[in-house]
Design an enzyme around this catalytic site. Structure first.
Site, PDB file in Angstrom:
ATOM      1  N   ASP A 158      82.187 -28.263   5.738  1.00  0.00           N
ATOM      2  CA  ASP A 158      81.269 -29.478   5.734  1.00  0.00           C
ATOM      3  C   ASP A 158      80.395 -29.410   6.601  1.00  0.00           C
ATOM      4  OD1 ASP A 158      82.398 -29.220   2.420  1.00  0.00           O
ATOM      5  OD2 ASP A 158      84.247 -31.243   2.680  1.00  0.00           O
ATOM      6  N   SER A 159      78.999 -30.412   5.669  1.00  0.00           N
ATOM      7  CA  SER A 159      78.797 -31.223   7.469  1.00  0.00           C
ATOM      8  C   SER A 159      79.725 -32.080   7.941  1.00  0.00           C
ATOM      9  CB  SER A 159      77.467 -31.687   6.748  1.00  0.00           C
ATOM     10  OG  SER A 159      76.474 -32.526   7.937  1.00  0.00           O
TER      11      SER A 159
END
Length: 323
Positions: A158-159
């Site tokens: 995930d970012s």
């Protein structure tokens, strides 16, 4: 994939991968004579080598199977990159090189690369032309080293999760590592700070995950979702928080975040799944370690990512000290 049978060693020479063969042994297909037609070499490779059939056939179709001047079989495994490959570099400060601005490369050889992703950097484009991705940084790193190989991420984060991300640097590695992911031979190990005191020393969360129909971008445990398995170990508790290490058996979107929230221990900073953001503005989740079979030798590679400053600061502030 492991080198065995007739192939003793492979060695990169520029764009080519050259094979060193062992002495013939009973039961092995007879190796082609030096200078034999590429079709004969292809047939031998398909029967005697560990290389994926798809890769060998693809090389044959583009004239990528041949002989070195010394009479060794060679394969066009490292073709030059396509024109226009993205490079990260805009906004470099005076006196600062592009290489210094890039995330750290934790591992790099001719076949694969592991980049240390920081919080806030997406792994790949979410829209065409997006800049500042880890994919772009990985491509730039190799280009600045004078070896601009085509990179492909094998898994994602995930970012707002930090940690190691594995890349292939040619088609052979991509095929082998993708298969390793399917076989669950790539180990991804994480550490997280969660709300509440986790009672069990260790446990396994086996709960299917699907999309949340009521909130875009969110996932939830759902009977009709995809199978998902997370293993965890609680390594510290203090006050209203716990420090847990986690290992993924599957790789569903937001898996750790969904599973920990599901058992009542949302990640600190993870507002999407019920975590408070007063202490941290992103989920307290870091990839500590990546274990994978080398795509050519088959040997186990273990790559660790040091704790980022935000994680060290948060655990110190909360009195969570790993055993």
């Amino acid at each position: 994939m492991q080198l065995n049978g007739p192939i003793e060693e492979v060695l990169r020479r520029g764009e080519w991968l050259e094979l060193t063969l062992r002495k013939p042994a009973a039961g092995w297909p007879e190796a082609p004579e030096p200078g034999s037609h590429p079709h004969a070499v292809r047939q031998w490779l398909l029967s005697a080598s560990p290389f994926p059939q798809k890769w060998i056939n693809g090389l044959f179709s583009i004239g990528g199977i041949g002989w070195s001047p010394e009479g060794q079989i060679r394969l066009h495994a490292f073709p030059p990159p396509k024109a226009g490959a993205a490079m990260a570099g805009a906004g470099t400060k005076s006196g600062e090189t592009i290489l210094e601005r890039l995330p750290e490369a934790l591992f790099c050889d001719d076949y694969c690369l592991v980049m240390n992703k920081p919080v806030g950097m997406p792994v790949h484009e979410s829209f065409k032309g997006q800049k500042g991705t880890l994919d772009e940084a990985a491509s730039t790193y190799l280009a600045l080293k004078g070896d601009p190989l085509p990179v492909r991420h094998i898994h994602r984060l995930d970012s707002d999760t930090s940690g190691p991300v594995l890349y292939s640097t040619n088609t052979l590695s991509q095929l082998v590592l993708d298969e390793a992911m399917r076989r669950k031979d790539i180990g991804r190990h994480y550490i997280a700070v969660v709300h509440g005191k986790v009672k069990s020393e260790r446990g396994t969360i086996e709960a299917p995950i699907g999309k949340d129909r009521h909130k875009a971008g969110r996932r939830r445990v759902s009977p009709g979702g995809e199978a998902a398995v997370t293993h965890y170990e609680c390594i510290a508790r203090h006050g209203a928080y716990s420090l847990v290490r986690l290992a993924l058996e599957t790789g569903r979107t937001h898996q750790i975040r969904v599973h920990m929230s599901h058992i009542g221990h949302a990640l600190v900073g993870d507002a999407l799944y019920g975590g408070a953001v007063e202490l941290l503005r992103h989920q307290a989740l870091h990839g500590e370690r990546l274990v994978f079979p080398h795509p050519v030798t088959g040997q186990a590679c273990e790559v660790s990512s040091p704790w980022p400053d935000w994680l060290a600061g948060l655990t110190n502030r909360l009195g969570l000290h790993a055993n």
